[in-house]
Write a protein that holds these residues in place. Structure first.
Motif, mmCIF file in Angstrom:
data_model
loop_
_atom_site.group_PDB
_atom_site.id
_atom_site.type_symbol
_atom_site.label_atom_id
_atom_site.label_comp_id
_atom_site.label_asym_id
_atom_site.label_seq_id
_atom_site.Cartn_x
_atom_site.Cartn_y
_atom_site.Cartn_z
ATOM 1 N N PRO A 20 55.360 35.943 44.406
ATOM 2 C CA PRO A 20 54.733 35.018 43.442
ATOM 3 C C PRO A 20 53.218 34.940 43.506
ATOM 4 O O PRO A 20 52.589 34.388 42.614
ATOM 5 C CB PRO A 20 55.354 33.661 43.817
ATOM 6 C CG PRO A 20 56.588 34.003 44.575
ATOM 7 C CD PRO A 20 56.279 35.254 45.309
ATOM 8 N N LEU A 21 52.601 35.490 44.558
ATOM 9 C CA LEU A 21 51.141 35.459 44.646
ATOM 10 C C LEU A 21 50.564 36.851 44.861
ATOM 11 O O LEU A 21 49.558 37.000 45.558
ATOM 12 C CB LEU A 21 50.680 34.506 45.756
ATOM 13 C CG LEU A 21 50.592 33.026 45.388
ATOM 14 C CD1 LEU A 21 50.127 32.198 46.590
ATOM 15 C CD2 LEU A 21 49.621 32.810 44.226
ATOM 16 N N ASP A 22 51.179 37.854 44.276
ATOM 17 C CA ASP A 22 50.635 39.204 44.359
ATOM 18 C C ASP A 22 49.269 39.232 43.654
ATOM 19 O O ASP A 22 49.169 38.900 42.466
ATOM 20 C CB ASP A 22 51.583 40.185 43.678
ATOM 21 C CG ASP A 22 51.018 41.591 43.664
ATOM 22 O OD1 ASP A 22 51.057 42.241 44.713
ATOM 23 O OD2 ASP A 22 50.496 42.008 42.596
ATOM 24 N N PRO A 23 48.193 39.601 44.339
ATOM 25 C CA PRO A 23 46.845 39.498 43.757
ATOM 26 C C PRO A 23 46.666 40.263 42.448
ATOM 27 O O PRO A 23 46.049 39.750 41.509
ATOM 28 C CB PRO A 23 45.941 40.060 44.858
ATOM 29 C CG PRO A 23 46.711 39.835 46.113
ATOM 30 C CD PRO A 23 48.147 40.031 45.745
ATOM 31 N N GLU A 25 48.974 41.273 40.261
ATOM 32 C CA GLU A 25 49.766 40.698 39.182
ATOM 33 C C GLU A 25 49.153 39.375 38.725
ATOM 34 O O GLU A 25 49.137 39.053 37.529
ATOM 35 C CB GLU A 25 51.214 40.479 39.642
ATOM 36 C CG GLU A 25 52.174 40.062 38.545
ATOM 37 C CD GLU A 25 52.289 41.091 37.421
ATOM 38 O OE1 GLU A 25 52.655 40.686 36.295
ATOM 39 O OE2 GLU A 25 52.013 42.289 37.653
ATOM 40 N N PHE A 26 48.599 38.640 39.678
ATOM 41 C CA PHE A 26 47.897 37.403 39.326
ATOM 42 C C PHE A 26 46.698 37.718 38.428
ATOM 43 O O PHE A 26 46.453 37.031 37.430
ATOM 44 C CB PHE A 26 47.430 36.691 40.597
ATOM 45 C CG PHE A 26 46.570 35.488 40.349
ATOM 46 C CD1 PHE A 26 47.090 34.353 39.759
ATOM 47 C CD2 PHE A 26 45.225 35.495 40.708
ATOM 48 C CE1 PHE A 26 46.297 33.234 39.520
ATOM 49 C CE2 PHE A 26 44.426 34.380 40.468
ATOM 50 C CZ PHE A 26 44.965 33.249 39.877
ATOM 51 N N ARG A 27 45.964 38.763 38.771
ATOM 52 C CA ARG A 27 44.811 39.167 37.978
ATOM 53 C C ARG A 27 45.242 39.521 36.547
ATOM 54 O O ARG A 27 44.638 39.095 35.564
ATOM 55 C CB ARG A 27 44.118 40.377 38.636
ATOM 56 C CG ARG A 27 42.768 40.720 38.044
ATOM 57 C CD ARG A 27 42.242 42.047 38.606
ATOM 58 N NE ARG A 27 42.352 42.142 40.047
ATOM 59 C CZ ARG A 27 41.475 41.606 40.904
ATOM 60 N NH1 ARG A 27 40.442 40.938 40.453
ATOM 61 N NH2 ARG A 27 41.654 41.750 42.209
ATOM 62 N N GLN A 29 48.087 38.724 34.829
ATOM 63 C CA GLN A 29 48.605 37.588 34.063
ATOM 64 C C GLN A 29 47.514 36.549 33.792
ATOM 65 O O GLN A 29 47.485 35.916 32.739
ATOM 66 C CB GLN A 29 49.779 36.949 34.806
ATOM 67 C CG GLN A 29 50.998 37.847 34.923
ATOM 68 C CD GLN A 29 52.212 37.103 35.445
ATOM 69 O OE1 GLN A 29 52.379 35.911 35.211
ATOM 70 N NE2 GLN A 29 53.071 37.817 36.156
ATOM 71 N N GLY A 30 46.615 36.369 34.768
ATOM 72 C CA GLY A 30 45.528 35.411 34.598
ATOM 73 C C GLY A 30 44.638 35.775 33.434
ATOM 74 O O GLY A 30 44.235 34.907 32.634
ATOM 75 N N GLY A 117 43.777 27.051 42.286
ATOM 76 C CA GLY A 117 43.932 28.313 43.004
ATOM 77 C C GLY A 117 43.930 28.117 44.514
ATOM 78 O O GLY A 117 44.762 28.699 45.228
#
Length: 507
Positions: A20-23, A25-27, A29-30, A117
């Protein structure tokens, strides 16, 4: 959905766990969410300002249970646009003039993003020193911008704390005042304590009194009149207090307001404090809406007398470019809050707290857990600076003046109470409505203006709300949304005139 995609179970066991906090993937989706919001603000004027949906609309659109398998963010955002956006009243629309504003800004949003964050739970200094220390610093900065007495600042023995809302701030100070008084007169005398506001004071005071255990019959909403622009007078307060004292009751708490919800009336802080101090009462000044304007030198006089109050608060999330929630509360005597609200279980014990050299904000509020709110306020103050914040506020005040001038040019309308800040209270006048009625009564006028308001809001071009002040139904026009420009105000006035024309032609 990238790293959030679950593998199918094999032999009763799941495959690789979700991340859930893969950097990366976060980038990915963010960026998508930021683009979505940027497009929303680019097109926000296209939406009806007040949501046009009916109660229960969303249950008809969404499944009855949560999905068993993950769904991609692309699909979720499509559903946000299709199902959620229609049910939003667009508080950030430049055509939003209802209630009070909830002004946003890039700095406020990004500060909120940083806070979320980091996702710290800053209940005491040890749990995140930066969260505590930045809050203390920012509250002193803001206190200086408001020219608050040094006794409200950490540098002067007081201090500030960020609460969620004014409701929380009032409750915390009321509980502190209650315990301070009961320690003097005995806890079995809680039934004698009396809380005072005016008939214009926000309902948060009455709710706080109920939660704090004040007898409902001991809550006083002192009457105001048009003669004093619906401000609470020291004479009316004194008369009410004297009656209570004669009845054996104990005056506890007074909450004067700078910028009431109905009409932005201002209670005279100085004279009210003089009366309250004769009876040893705690005075909390509620400037939830109008406190922002008091960073303007020409509006600072509305806070005259605050040096004799015990606490003061305003909401940075209303008219100060800082997203909800962010209520700024200052107290002269932090130990009163700490004594009333502190708990210190073994599992929270630490050397920093035991040293008495740090602030533990858990003892300044109702809850234990708390958010890193100071980050967004810090970003707002640094990104815009005092000079630009003042320009922002003055621009809205000028737009409200312009709107007031437009009303003055149409003799069918009247401004009902003086405009103090950027909120104008107006109506179609009884004389105009009375032309088509045998008798012009206030109730007929009120009913007509109520119909006018609903007609305006149903059309969706603008959104305004109402108040009843001294028995008079008024339409409130509050300028304060970040995106509002003078052209929007002019358009709003034309919209109001069009609906008034239609209704008057039918009456």
């Amino acid at each position: 959905m990238g790293s959030l995609q679950n593998q199918k179970p094999e032999n009763g066991f799941t495959g690789a766990p979700i991340k859930p906090l893969d950097p990366e993937e976060f980038r990915r989706q963010g960026h998508m969410v930021i683009d979505f919001l940027a497009d929303y603000y680019k097109n926000v004027e296209k939406y009806p300002v007040r949501s046009q949906v009916q109660p229960g609309y969303l249950r008809k659109r969404l499944p009855e249970s949560a999905p068993h398998e993950p769904e991609p963010i692309e699909e979720i955002l499509q559903d946000v646009q299709k199902d959620i956006v229609p049910g939003i009243t667009h508080w950030q629309s430049p055509n939003y003039y209802a209630y009070f504003p909830s002004s946003g800004s890039i700095a406020g949003f990004l500060g909120e993003m940083l806070s979320t964050g980091f996702n710290v739970v800053g209940f005491n200094w040890m749990s995140s020193p930066a969260a505590t220390e930045l809050e203390s610093i920012v509250m002193d900065w803001l206190g200086k911008m408001l020219n608050l007495p040094s006794s409200f600042l950490f540098s002067g023995g007081g201090g500030g704390v960020l609460q969620g809302t004014t409701c929380e701030g009032i409750l915390c100070t009321l509980v502190a005042a209650r315990d301070q008084m009961l320690n003097k007169i005995g806890r079995d005398n809680i039934g004698k304590l009396v809380v005072y506001g005016s008939d214009q004071t926000h309902s948060a005071l009455q709710k706080a009194a109920q939660i704090a255990g004040i007898e409902p019959k001991n809550f006083r909403a002192v009457q105001t009149t048009k003669a004093t622009a619906f401000g609470l007078t020291a004479e009316a307060l004194r008369s009410t207090i004297e009656s209570d004292v004669e009845a054996g009751l104990v005056p506890l708490f007074l909450c004067p307001t700078v910028g009431t919800t109905s009409s932005t009336a201002v209670d005279p802080i100085g004279p009210l404090c003089e009366v309250a101090k004769e009876y040893g009462m705690w005075v909390h000044v509620d400037a939830a809406y109008a406190g922002s304007a008091c960073i303007l030198p020409e509006y600072r006089h509305f806070l005259d007398g605050v040096e004799n109050a015990d606490s003061f608060s305003f909401n940075a999330h209303k008219w100060f470019l800082t997203t909800l929630d962010c209520c700024c509360l200052w107290v002269k005597n932090p130990s009163a809050l700490v004594k009333a609200l502190s708990t210190y279980p073994e599992y929270l014990r630490n050397k920093a707290t035991d040293s008495n050299q740090v602030v533990d904000y858990k003892d300044w509020q109702i809850t234990l857990s708390r958010r890193f709110r100071s980050l967004k306020l810090w970003l707002v103050l640094r990104s815009y600076g005092v000079a630009n914040l003042r320009k922002f506020l003055r621009s809205h005040i000028q737009m409200a003046k312009n709107f007031e001038g437009l009303i003055g040019m149409d003799k069918r309308f009247e401004v009902v109470v003086p405009r103090n800040f950027a909120t104008v209270c107006f109506r179609i006048s009884p004389i105009e409505i009375g032309k088509n009625h045998i008798v012009s009564k206030e109730e007929v006028t009120n009913e007509f203006n109520s119909k006018l308001l609903e007609s305006i809001n149903e059309a969706g071009k603008i959104y305004v709300t109402h108040a009843v002040i001294g028995g008079v139904y008024v339409i409130r026009f509050c300028v304060g949304t970040t995106l509002t420009e003078n052209r929007h105000v002019i358009l709003a006035w034309k919209t109001i005139q069009e609906h008034a024309n239609a209704l008057l032609s039918m009456s």
